[in-house]
Design a protein around this motif. Structure first.
Motif, PDB file in Angstrom:
ATOM      1  N   LYS A 151       0.828  -1.287  -0.044  1.00  0.00           N
ATOM      2  CA  LYS A 151      -0.165  -0.031   0.136  1.00  0.00           C
ATOM      3  C   LYS A 151       0.883   1.136   0.179  1.00  0.00           C
ATOM      4  O   LYS A 151       2.024   1.283   0.472  1.00  0.00           O
ATOM      5  CB  LYS A 151      -0.924   0.054   1.202  1.00  0.00           C
ATOM      6  CG  LYS A 151      -0.303   0.279   2.586  1.00  0.00           C
ATOM      7  CD  LYS A 151      -1.282   0.357   3.747  1.00  0.00           C
ATOM      8  CE  LYS A 151      -0.638   0.431   4.894  1.00  0.00           C
ATOM      9  NZ  LYS A 151      -1.590   0.642   6.104  1.00  0.00           N
ATOM     10  N   GLY A 152       0.144   2.441  -0.206  1.00  0.00           N
ATOM     11  CA  GLY A 152       0.875   3.508  -0.356  1.00  0.00           C
ATOM     12  C   GLY A 152       0.817   4.317  -1.778  1.00  0.00           C
ATOM     13  O   GLY A 152       0.566   3.488  -2.797  1.00  0.00           O
ATOM     14  N   LYS A 153       1.036   5.693  -1.795  1.00  0.00           N
ATOM     15  CA  LYS A 153       0.769   6.295  -3.100  1.00  0.00           C
ATOM     16  C   LYS A 153       1.928   5.733  -4.024  1.00  0.00           C
ATOM     17  O   LYS A 153       2.898   5.904  -3.850  1.00  0.00           O
ATOM     18  CB  LYS A 153       0.807   7.514  -2.835  1.00  0.00           C
ATOM     19  CG  LYS A 153       0.450   8.537  -4.155  1.00  0.00           C
ATOM     20  CD  LYS A 153       0.188  10.067  -3.876  1.00  0.00           C
ATOM     21  CE  LYS A 153       0.197  10.955  -4.963  1.00  0.00           C
ATOM     22  NZ  LYS A 153      -0.951  10.490  -5.716  1.00  0.00           N
ATOM     23  N   ASP A 154       1.274   5.527  -5.165  1.00  0.00           N
ATOM     24  CA  ASP A 154       2.142   5.011  -6.192  1.00  0.00           C
ATOM     25  C   ASP A 154       3.096   3.813  -6.012  1.00  0.00           C
ATOM     26  O   ASP A 154       4.232   3.693  -6.431  1.00  0.00           O
ATOM     27  CB  ASP A 154       3.052   6.107  -6.876  1.00  0.00           C
ATOM     28  CG  ASP A 154       2.235   7.294  -7.390  1.00  0.00           C
ATOM     29  OD1 ASP A 154       0.989   7.155  -8.337  1.00  0.00           O
ATOM     30  OD2 ASP A 154       2.594   8.399  -7.273  1.00  0.00           O
ATOM     31  N   ALA A 155       2.726   3.191  -5.058  1.00  0.00           N
ATOM     32  CA  ALA A 155       3.748   2.136  -4.413  1.00  0.00           C
ATOM     33  C   ALA A 155       3.404   0.737  -5.267  1.00  0.00           C
ATOM     34  O   ALA A 155       2.474   0.392  -5.873  1.00  0.00           O
ATOM     35  CB  ALA A 155       2.976   1.973  -2.836  1.00  0.00           C
TER      36      ALA A 155
END
Length: 942
Positions: A151-155
């Motif tokens: 998870k995570g932005k642009d991950a």
């Protein structure tokens, strides 16, 4: 809690049979390298409901977080086969990630929650780094998943070089398997490099023996490849080809083994089990386990075994009447029930599907892939369109069966699958679901009837695949439009089997075998038997397809049908049904006495002359212990009800009224007696509760406030049953919100509003119900009536029953209720009028409604507190919505709740269809209906 712990879904275990119980790397190559030219490797990975965030390229898994940075997870079914006995998995791999990532293991049990989750976070790394982890396997995990999430932005997370090693549990010091007094030392299979398929299947059967014996407290005996030389006095069990080489079975005994059969012998200190496909070796192991006291009672429960399993010399052989007895994919260990192994059927996991996908053509030739590039592949409808909206989802896709290019494409793709899944012997191939979707082009019409078209299509494909794989069987269905026997085709290629489906409008009752509405279905079945006696199977419906929780007392019907199929020696009997509990018990098994039927009916398919009554008694004694006697009385009571009342209802029909108040008053005391005879919270006590659940659901759905079937005198009993239903669901943890949504069910049946909680049975309203059921039910009458200057307005949400629909001939598109003819089961609706005191004069009732647009009027009746105030032609207009007025005599009313019941009493004018009134019946419910919106009650002017 690790980030993946909340993400896991009930992911059915789908293991490629090409890598079972290996001693090396258990990571199946199919997860990393495409095995089919037309399916990427990512199709092997879960979840099923979408894989857009997964790619697999150059043997590297790439997982991308969601568009808002939410967690996404690629899931792999537990490796090692369904009879794994590992105590742990050791994983090592290389990874790189720029997000919050983790690797995890989550073991699952179909029938209960187990603490089997564990996970490890992966530190961000711009370059690949090595990682290893050891995950314990919960001893009660029937299946499970290994998952890589991020998870995570642009991950993203990338994984490669995955190696999985299974760490076996120790032998232990438990129940012994004694062969003429000596303890078994090992279970042997033959590792034949010239026949790797049989070697793998034999090893799986050997592992099944090891696994199941241990499940009843027995020792874990090692499974070993047969060495070149072995001492003649070695105390062991020899399975499959190892059994053939043991010398314990003579040539005549081996020659007598037919499809699906086995022979086995114990002599001195050695036992041999040999069998023929499909699954004959597994079937022999199943019988051997029975002799050793290993008997499965449910997915999660074995018969209690005491003492060592002391076996003496014996010989046993059996050729089942029906060699292939297939259970659906949710039953992950069918061999332990005595059924055919899933390994004999193509798994289709490489296409993102499951092994019992009977509508398999839609997976091999998906609509999404070809609808733009090759619309000519698809069926032409009556409007001249190939790809049309009536197809709906992919599941309804049908094909142009005369298209030669499509035939070659289908054969090519099937042949690839046959190469990729060498263990599989049977391959479903049938188009999408639904009726009247067959192609109507001129070339297809030339082929003959819809059945002729299907058989031409299948046979043409089979002729091509048979050249390369003559022993692989294409299995198709005589179902809906292809159920009628063919008019032209009289011969099929030897690698084709047709499954006759006792279904649809020619089978009006799946509860009474000899019901008149089944007459045409019986005639068609006999015709198929005459035409293709050696290439015929059946696709049966032992449960309700429409109502998962319906009590569905179909044992007598099923027994008579299965006995017939066995007597006629059908080649295959496949099941649409026998769905056990799953999602950790959140979804109950389908219907009543599910496990009993699965056990007993398999024996009927093996031997139609078996003593069924004894088998029923044996199962009840094993499963219910001291409660067996009242459970037998209850079983006989509910199973007799459909025949007693000649109940016509098929698997697709929702029909209320089978479980009457009178039946409930007889049945529930027997169930109470059963509970009193066993220890609270024991397995036997829980087994009784599992039978109480579907009976209460059916009683409370068939007889409820919402349909006006409960009188005031019956309310105390009804309220008590409603409280008990909630308690049983809480005990069994049946909490899934889809069969049906609980809040809707309570509203439509009990007229009780419950809050949205998880689980649903923790709703505060239900806790109040348990404390004072009659008071809460009285107070729960929906206060939807609004005080107005003329009296009261009851909005549509206060009208219970009928069929929800959008308003006809209105621009506001509001939700209303349509009341169709009584045979539709949507013929009545009710509302409650609350009066603080009795009026001194009559009231006026105004109902806003509209009649159907057909010429013939509908007929309507209105009752208040059980007394008819109107009966006749519907007073509504056919062209516009308007209020119809009725008079309610004041002496019909009471202070408090007054029940208003609307009934459609329009008789059917059609002659019954082939199956009577049911799903796909030949009755037209688009006439004879009327629709209602709101109700006004005009009080006398003061």
């Amino acid at each position: 809690m690790h980030l993946l712990q909340k993400l896991f879904v009930c992911f059915p275990l789908l293991v490629s049979a090409s890598l079972l119980y290996g001693t090396g790397n258990l990571s199946d190559e199919a997860y990393w390298t495409p095995q089919l030219s037309y399916a990427p490797a990512k199709m092997m990975w879960g979840p099923w409901n979408g894989r857009d965030f997964i790619t697999v390229k150059n043997r590297t898994l790439h997982v991308k977080a969601g568009p808002k940075g939410e967690i996404k997870s690629a899931q792999m079914g537990y490796p090692g086969g369904v009879y794994r006995t590992y105590k742990a998995f050791e994983l090592s791999f290389d990874y790189r990630t720029n997000g919050t990532a983790s690797v995890s293991s989550n073991g699952m049990n179909k029938e209960k929650e187990i603490p089997a989750y564990s996970g490890k976070n992966l530190k961000p790394s711009p370059g690949f780094r090595q990682f290893s982890v050891l995950f314990d396997v919960h001893p009660e995990a029937l299946d499970g998943v290994l998952a890589f999430g991020v998870k995570g932005k642009d991950a993203f997370l990338e994984v490669r070089n995955l190696k999985i090693r299974g760490i076996e549990a120790e032998k232990g010091d438990g129940r012994k398997l004694l062969l003429n007094g000596r303890e078994c030392e090992a279970i042997y299979y033959l590792d034949d490099p010239d026949d790797p398929v049989t070697s793998r299947l034999d090893r799986d059967a050997a592992q099944m023996l090891r696994y199941a014996f241990a499940k009843t407290g027995g020792n874990l005996y090692p499974v070993k490849a047969l060495p070149a030389s072995l001492p003649s006095d070695r105390c062991a069990v020899f399975v499959g080809k190892a059994g053939l080489k043991s010398g314990l079975l003579d040539e005549k005994e081996l020659k007598n083994i037919r499809d699906g059969g086995f022979a086995m012998r114990l002599k001195e200190n050695r036992a041999a089990i040999a069998g023929a496909r499909p699954s004959g070796v597994h079937f022999g192991v199943f019988r051997f386990l029975g002799k050793a006291g290993v008997v499965l009672l449910s997915q999660n429960r074995f018969k209690k075994a005491e003492g060592d399993a002391a076996l003496k010399d014996f010989f046993m052989a059996q050729n089942p009447a029906v060699p292939n007895r297939e259970l659906m994919y949710r039953v992950e260990q069918p061999e332990l029930w005595g059924y055919t192994s899933h390994q004999d059927w193509v798994t289709m996991q490489m296409l993102g599907s499951h092994c019992t996908n009977c509508h398999a053509a839609i997976t091999y030739i998906p609509l999404k892939e070809f609808q733009d590039s090759h619309p000519e592949y698809f069926a032409l409808n009556a409007s001249g369109k190939r790809v049309h909206s009536s197809m709906g989802k992919n599941v309804q896709t049908h094909y142009c069966m005369s298209n030669q290019e499509l035939i070659r494409l289908a054969a090519s793709r099937l042949a690839e699958m046959m190469k990729a899944d060498p263990e599989a012997k049977y391959f479903y191939f049938f188009p999408g679901d639904g009726g009247d979707y067959y192609c109507k082009c001129a070339e297809c019409r030339k082929l003959g009837s819809t059945t002729d078209r299907l058989l031409y299509w299948i046979d043409s494909i089979a002729k091509i695949t048979g050249k390369q794989y003559p022993d692989r069987i294409l299995v198709t269905l005589a179902y809906t439009d292809s159920q009628t026997p063919p008019e032209k085709i009289r011969n099929l290629s030897p690698n084709v089997i047709v499954l006759y489906a006792p279904y649809g409008h020619s089978w009006g009752s799946h509860l009474v075998y000899g019901h008149e509405s089944n007459r045409v279905g019986h005639e068609r079945m006999r015709k198929w038997e005459e035409m293709f006696p050696d290439q015929l199977g059946a696709f049966v419906y032992p449960n309700s397809c429409r109502e998962h929780y319906n009590v569905w007392p179909a044992f007598r019907m099923n027994y008579k049908l299965y006995r017939h199929l066995a007597e006629k020696k059908y080649k295959i009997v496949a099941h649409c049904g026998f769905t056990p509990a799953y999602a950790a018990g959140a979804i109950s098994e389908n219907g009543s006495f599910q496990a009993l039927q699965m056990k007993v009916l398999n024996e009927v398919l093996c031997d139609p002359g078996v003593n069924v009554e004894k088998l029923v008694d044996d199962y009840l004694n094993d499963a219910f212990g001291a409660a067996a006697a009242p459970m037998r009385k209850y079983f006989d009571l509910i199973q007799a009800e459909p025949e007693k009342r000649n109940w016509g209802q098929n698997t697709e029909q929702i029909k209320r009224g089978l479980v009457t108040s009178e039946l409930a008053e007889k049945a529930l005391p027997l169930l109470d007696e059963a509970l009193s005879l066993v220890k609270t919270d024991s397995e036997e006590w829980k087994a009784v509760q599992r039978e109480i659940f579907p009976f209460l659901w059916s009683y409370l759905t068939d007889n409820c406030r919402g349909n006006g079937k409960i009188t005031k005198a019956q309310m105390p009993f009804y309220a008590k049953c409603l409280v008990r239903y909630v308690d049983v669901c809480r005990i069994l943890k049946i909490r899934y919100e889809g069969h049906p949504i609980s809040a809707d069910w309570f509203w439509e049946t009990a007229m009780l509003k419950i809050e949205k909680t998880r689980p649903w049975y923790d709703a505060p309203a239900l806790k109040r119900l348990a404390e004072n059921p009659l008071k809460v039910l009285g107070e729960s009458t929906p206060v939807v009536q609004e005080k107005t200057e003329y009296g009261f307005l009851i909005a549509n949400k206060g009208i219970i029953g009928g069929q929800k629909c959008r308003a006809w001939m209105r621009s506001d598109n509001n939700i209303c209720k349509v009341l169709r003819r009584p045979s539709s089961t949507f013929g009545n609706a009710s509302a409650v009028l609350q009066l603080n005191h009795l009026p001194e004069s009559d009231l006026k009732l105004k109902v806003f409604g509209i009649d159907n647009e057909k010429q013939a009027p509908s007929l309507m009746e209105v009752k208040v507190n059980g007394i008819s105030i109107f009966r006749g032609v519907s007073p509504f207009s056919k062209t516009k919505w308007e209020e119809a007025e009725f008079t309610i005599p004041c002496n019909n009313l009471v202070a408090g709740d007054n029940d208003i019941l609307f009934l459609n009493i329009t008789p059917d004018k059609e002659i019954d269809g082939e199956g009577g009134v049911q799903f796909m019946a030949k009755r037209d419910y688009t006439w004879g209906w009327f629709m209602i919106d709101y109700i006004k009650v005009l009080l006398p002017k003061q």
